[in-house]
Design a protein around this motif. Structure first.
Motif, short mmCIF file in Angstrom:
data_model
loop_
_atom_site.label_atom_id
_atom_site.label_comp_id
_atom_site.label_asym_id
_atom_site.label_seq_id
_atom_site.Cartn_x
_atom_site.Cartn_y
_atom_site.Cartn_z
N LEU A 97 141.10 45.82 39.26
CA LEU A 97 140.01 45.05 38.63
C LEU A 97 139.87 45.42 37.15
CD1 LEU A 97 137.33 45.19 41.48
CD2 LEU A 97 138.50 43.16 40.65
N MET B 1 125.55 50.26 28.13
CA MET B 1 124.41 49.36 27.95
C MET B 1 124.42 48.84 26.52
SD MET B 1 120.44 50.12 28.73
CE MET B 1 120.71 51.23 30.07
N ARG B 193 131.70 37.99 49.25
CA ARG B 193 131.10 37.61 47.97
C ARG B 193 132.16 37.45 46.89
NH1 ARG B 193 126.50 39.21 44.06
NH2 ARG B 193 127.88 39.86 42.42
N GLU B 197 133.19 34.16 44.62
CA GLU B 197 133.24 34.16 43.15
C GLU B 197 134.57 33.60 42.65
OE1 GLU B 197 130.34 38.07 42.65
OE2 GLU B 197 132.47 38.24 42.17
N ARG B 356 109.63 40.88 33.86
CA ARG B 356 110.24 42.20 34.04
C ARG B 356 109.63 43.24 33.11
NH1 ARG B 356 114.29 38.51 35.12
NH2 ARG B 356 115.37 38.86 37.08
N TYR B 382 115.42 34.94 41.70
CA TYR B 382 116.27 35.72 40.80
C TYR B 382 115.93 37.21 40.82
CZ TYR B 382 117.42 31.11 39.06
OH TYR B 382 117.83 29.81 38.97
N THR B 384 115.62 40.91 42.51
CA THR B 384 116.06 41.75 43.63
C THR B 384 114.82 42.37 44.28
OG1 THR B 384 116.30 43.65 42.20
CG2 THR B 384 118.29 42.33 42.56
N PRO B 386 113.51 45.42 44.75
CA PRO B 386 112.61 46.36 44.06
C PRO B 386 111.78 45.66 42.98
CG PRO B 386 114.86 47.23 44.12
CD PRO B 386 114.92 45.83 44.62
N VAL B 387 112.40 44.72 42.29
CA VAL B 387 111.68 44.03 41.22
C VAL B 387 110.65 43.07 41.82
CG1 VAL B 387 111.93 42.63 39.14
CG2 VAL B 387 113.71 44.28 39.74
N VAL C 77 121.01 48.93 48.16
CA VAL C 77 120.33 48.82 46.87
C VAL C 77 120.30 50.19 46.21
CG1 VAL C 77 118.20 48.19 45.66
CG2 VAL C 77 118.85 46.95 47.73
N PRO C 108 131.33 37.13 37.91
CA PRO C 108 131.10 38.04 36.78
C PRO C 108 132.37 38.42 36.02
CG PRO C 108 130.61 39.13 38.87
CD PRO C 108 130.97 37.72 39.20
N LEU C 133 127.24 47.69 32.20
CA LEU C 133 126.46 46.77 33.03
C LEU C 133 127.33 45.64 33.57
CD1 LEU C 133 123.14 46.51 30.98
CD2 LEU C 133 123.54 47.83 33.04
N ARG C 135 130.46 45.78 34.12
CA ARG C 135 131.35 46.35 35.12
C ARG C 135 130.64 46.50 36.48
NH1 ARG C 135 133.82 52.39 34.95
NH2 ARG C 135 135.68 52.00 36.18
N ALA C 137 128.47 44.51 37.65
CA ALA C 137 128.47 43.18 38.27
C ALA C 137 129.86 42.81 38.76
CB ALA C 137 127.96 42.15 37.27
N TYR C 138 130.86 43.07 37.93
CA TYR C 138 132.22 42.61 38.22
C TYR C 138 132.93 43.53 39.22
CZ TYR C 138 137.25 42.26 37.18
OH TYR C 138 138.61 42.18 37.28
N GLU C 139 133.13 44.75 38.81
CA GLU C 139 133.88 45.68 39.66
C GLU C 139 132.99 46.21 40.79
OE1 GLU C 139 135.98 48.50 37.16
OE2 GLU C 139 135.93 49.90 38.86
N GLN C 141 130.54 44.59 42.13
CA GLN C 141 130.10 43.48 43.01
C GLN C 141 128.61 43.59 43.30
OE1 GLN C 141 132.07 40.86 44.90
NE2 GLN C 141 132.94 41.16 42.88
N SER C 142 127.83 43.82 42.27
CA SER C 142 126.40 44.05 42.47
C SER C 142 125.56 43.16 41.56
CB SER C 142 126.05 45.51 42.18
OG SER C 142 126.80 46.36 43.02
N VAL C 143 124.39 42.83 42.06
CA VAL C 143 123.45 42.02 41.26
C VAL C 143 122.48 42.98 40.58
CG1 VAL C 143 121.69 40.22 41.32
CG2 VAL C 143 123.60 40.15 42.93
N LEU C 144 122.43 42.92 39.28
CA LEU C 144 121.57 43.82 38.51
C LEU C 144 120.19 43.23 38.32
CD1 LEU C 144 124.04 44.79 35.69
CD2 LEU C 144 122.73 46.45 37.02
N ASP C 145 119.21 44.11 38.26
CA ASP C 145 117.86 43.66 37.93
C ASP C 145 117.09 44.87 37.42
OD1 ASP C 145 115.82 41.89 37.61
OD2 ASP C 145 115.70 41.29 39.71
N SER C 157 118.07 48.34 38.98
CA SER C 157 118.59 48.34 40.34
C SER C 157 119.85 47.50 40.46
CB SER C 157 117.53 47.81 41.31
OG SER C 157 117.05 46.55 40.89
N LEU C 159 122.03 45.52 43.50
CA LEU C 159 122.06 45.09 44.90
C LEU C 159 123.51 44.75 45.24
CD1 LEU C 159 120.65 43.80 47.50
CD2 LEU C 159 120.63 41.68 46.19
#
Lengths: 117, 468, 166
Positions: A97, B1, B193, B197, B356, B382, B384, B386-387, C77, C108, C133, C135, C137-139, C141-145, C157, C159
């Motif tokens: 990846l 980030m 998933r 994608e 948020r 949209y 998750t 926790p949010v 999570v 992603p 960030l 990465r 999502a992409y590698e 396979q998680s949804v950020l929030d 977080s 998911l």
């Protein structure tokens, strides 16, 4: 003749124009350690008209900051006409990846090559 | 980030012409040109190419190659010019605003990589997609032929013929589309998933030409405001009409807005008005207007629906919160028009904030006020867990005793899910009744019920806070 | 449910990252999470923890980083909580923008490629890659929030749908 550099759990073995990375790259700013080694070797390889080879196959993990000096090297090589080959373990999911996406820097004449093995 | 500050220092550079260097400062940028002022007071050349230019972003100067210099005409300052990189066209606005050297053609670097991605696509999916693209092309050509044959017809006559075609062949085409969607759903049912994608990406590249014919599908994919579900899309959903220049485009537009999910959006608009009316009848303090808070309000059509008579202006007081300035402005404009029409100004407050970050307010009640009816549609899809938990808890603090709060979320059984993900590139976080149960249980003293609207796509968490 | 959540409270030092990663790995293994998901979540843990150590503001009341790993029926999570400088709304707005941008893609991979291109375009000397960030999502396979609570603590977080779940 080979030379070994160690920083935390990450080891870089330099032999001729090949760098082999092993262990885990988790430093806060890995570019400080990796960047100068890659830049020097790239200059030497270019001066000798050889391809610089970056071998990631034995690397267990790297944080996202580790990718930055690699991308910068590829970008520089692409711009300045140098030769760089990246080899990674195509069977390892994370390596596939992370590294297959670097193909965007590859050139048609294979000066810059990204190889999953 | 990537949360570093955009550098504030002026962007400087030099033009190299006949071996001499001419320093400049960048004052602004268009997509493909920098607006500069030469600091030595004169232009090195005008309407001519120079051999090179450099810009200094952070440390060392970066060469941007051969450029054309074009002096500003009719401007008092003779040293002002545009510099247009011609050797390697650049995204000059990114260079100026974000200090990034991005080639205009950089996307082409991905060609080989993206082409290779098809190797990861299941053969049966490739066959399905190829057949679909072929069949859509057959339909498209037939509808285009009718469009062409009507080109010189009187507009009224052409409109009548198009109505007839849409009613017969058009409807047949929509049924064909439904069947193909059902096949798609069966085919991808067991995908992970990651497979969704990859296959979704592949699928959209193949049907891209068809997507672009549809005003609705084009917008969900391109997202001109950076997110799906913007006010224009809501307008299209509510209009539920044939839009577009061609028959084929009209049908491709109409199909997605006839889905269960689209109907659920229309249903919830009406449901909200009913719920607010019920909350008014049951209001904790009959001596004043019912205070309503809409969170992530968008264009707030339901609020417009609420005001039909002049006396309604005194019955309700609204606070509308959204992150999108454009949507908020639109809501304000239309609600103002409603007030003008009724000759009774609507009491409404407009707040621009992100849910948020609004939670960081130490005194959220002082900042946002207390409300009798709080609702949020199209937001929790949209968030998750926790949010969602945190947002819900804080919103509950804003609820008056005896108040009511209604939260919408698409249900995991949304029958339009695959269509949305594959055709519209629109991915939501779906919830089940259990998820809403868990959220509701965390609200102190609250009683709540969970229900779905008619299509069963959209689920609601309907919370009541006990009276003091 | 408590036995399905691992909560850790650690000092904001670089060594804590590996500790949290190892403990999360053991915890996930105990709950029979498939190995590819464990590997992805280990990376996500490291990236989230790195950001917390690097960008957290530990000069106020909160001096530690809290990590939570919760195993749900078909997902995991990961949450990392770290204090942010009070009033730094601009930084949070940029984070909000970045996360919404990443989540705007069904795939992603597209966001990852865009970010790679941007990193290569940045002038030498820029230390932040912004790849972490993307990465996740992409590698990963998680949804950020994320959200920031009233104590100026950032809760970010990820998911992750466990292999096989949509």
């Amino acid at each position: 003749m080979s030379e070994t550099f160690q920083h935390g759990e990450l080891k870089l073995e330099v032999k001729d124009t090949t760098v082999t990375l092993t262990g885990r790259s988790t430093a806060r700013d890995p570019g400080n350690f990796i960047g100068p080694i890659l830049t020097n070797l790239y200059k030497q390889a270019s001066a000798a008209g050889k391809a610089m080879i970056l071998d990631f196959r034995k690397l267990d993990y790297m944080n996202s900051s580790t990718i930055t000096p690699v991308i910068r090297l590829l970008h520089e090589a692409k711009k300045s006409g140098g030769k760089v080959t990246i080899t990674y373990d195509g069977k390892s999911r994370w390596q596939d990846l992370s590294f297959s996406a670097l193909t965007i820097f590859a050139t048609e004449d294979k000066r810059i090559e990204i190889r999953g093995e | 980030m990537s949360i570093s500050e955009v550098p504030k220092a002026p962007l400087r550079g030099e033009v190299i012409h006949e071996g001499r260097r001419h320093p400049f400062e960048v004052l602004g940028a268009r997509r493909s040109a920098l607006e500069v002022r030469f600091t030595n007071g004169t232009l090195p050349v005008d309407r001519m190419e120079v051999e090179g230019a450099e810009v200094t972003l952070i440390a060392d100067p970066i060469a941007i190659g051969r450029c054309r210099v074009e002096g500003h005409r009719g401007v008092g300052d003779v040293a002002m010019a545009h510099i247009i990189p011609t050797e390697t066209p650049l995204r000059c606005d990114d260079l100026y605003k974000r200090r990034l050297v991005v080639r205009l053609d950089q996307g082409f670097d991905q060609t080989a990589l993206l082409q290779r991605r098809k190797a990861e696509i299941r053969p049966e999916f490739r066959a399905y997609t190829a057949d679909l693209v072929y069949d859509l092309a057959i339909y498209r050509q037939l509808f285009d032929e009718i469009d062409a044959s009507l080109a010189n017809e009187k507009p009224e006559t052409a409109a009548l013929v198009r109505d007839s075609v849409r009613a017969k062949q058009g409807r047949a085409f929509l049924r064909f589309f439904d069947e193909r969607l059902a096949q798609l759903e069966t085919m991808v049912a067991g995908f992970t998933r990651a497979e969704h994608e990859r296959h979704g990406f592949y699928f959209r590249r193949n049907v891209w030409g068809n997507i672009l014919t549809s005003a609705f599908l084009a917008r969900t994919n391109i997202r001109p405001r950076g997110y799906a579900g913007d006010s224009m899309m809501m307008q299209q959903l509510y209009d539920n009409s044939y839009q577009g220049d061609s028959l084929f485009g009209q049908l491709m537009h109409k199909h997605p807005i006839e889905t269960a999910a689209a109907q659920a959006v229309r249903n919830r608009r009406k449901l909200l008005v009913d719920l607010i009316e019920a909350a008014y009848r049951d209001r904790p303090d009959p001596s004043r207007a019912l205070r309503i808070l809409s969170v992530a309000c968008g264009p707030a059509w339901e609020v417009r629906d609420l005001f039909t008579r002049a006396e309604d202006a005194a019955r309700f007081s609204c606070t509308l919160l959204d992150q999108d300035e454009e949507a908020l402005g639109e809501a304000e404009h239309h609600i103002h028009l409603v007030g003008t029409r009724l000759e009774a100004p609507v009491q409404a407050k407009y707040l621009r904030d992100s849910v948020r970050t609004m939670l960081m307010s130490k005194d959220i009640v002082a900042q946002f006020g207390k409300h009798d009816f709080i609702y949020s549609m199209g937001l929790f899809d949209y968030l998750t867990a926790p949010v969602a938990r945190s947002v819900l808890t804080r919103l509950y603090e804003l609820l008056e005793p005896g108040g009511r709060m209604v939260i919408g979320n698409f249900h995991v059984e949304n029958p339009t899910r695959t269509y949305m993900e594959y055709w519209m590139d629109w991915v939501l976080l779906y919830r089940h009744e259990d998820d809403f149960q868990a959220l509701g249980r965390e609200l102190p003293g609250a009683t709540f019920e969970i229900y779905r609207e008619e299509t069963r796509s959209q689920m609601f968490l309907d919370v009541r806070k006990p009276r003091g | 449910m408590t036995n399905r959540t691992l909560s850790l409270d650690v000092d904001p030092v670089w060594e804590s990252i590996d500790r949290v990663r190892r403990e999360n790995e053991v915890f996930l293994r105990t709950h029979q999470i498939p190995q590819p998901s464990i590997e992805a979540l280990s990376m996500v843990t490291c990236e989230l923890m790195e950001n917390a150590v690097k960008y957290g503001f530990f000069e106020g009341d909160v001096k530690t980083i809290q990590s939570r790993c919760s195993v749900e029926s078909d997902s995991v999570v990961l949450e990392v909580r770290s204090p942010v400088k009070p009033g730094d709304d601009a930084a949070m707005a940029r984070l909000d923008h970045m996360i919404q941008w990443i989540r705007g893609y069904q795939d992603p991979f597209q966001a990852y490629l865009m970010r790679l291109r941007e990193v290569s375009s940045q002038a030498m000397g820029t230390s932040e890659s912004g790849l972490g960030l993307v990465r996740i999502a992409y590698e990963g396979q998680s949804v950020l929030d994320f959200f920031v609570d009233s104590g100026s603590v950032l809760n970010i977080s990820a998911l992750h749908a466990v292999e096989g779940a949509r």
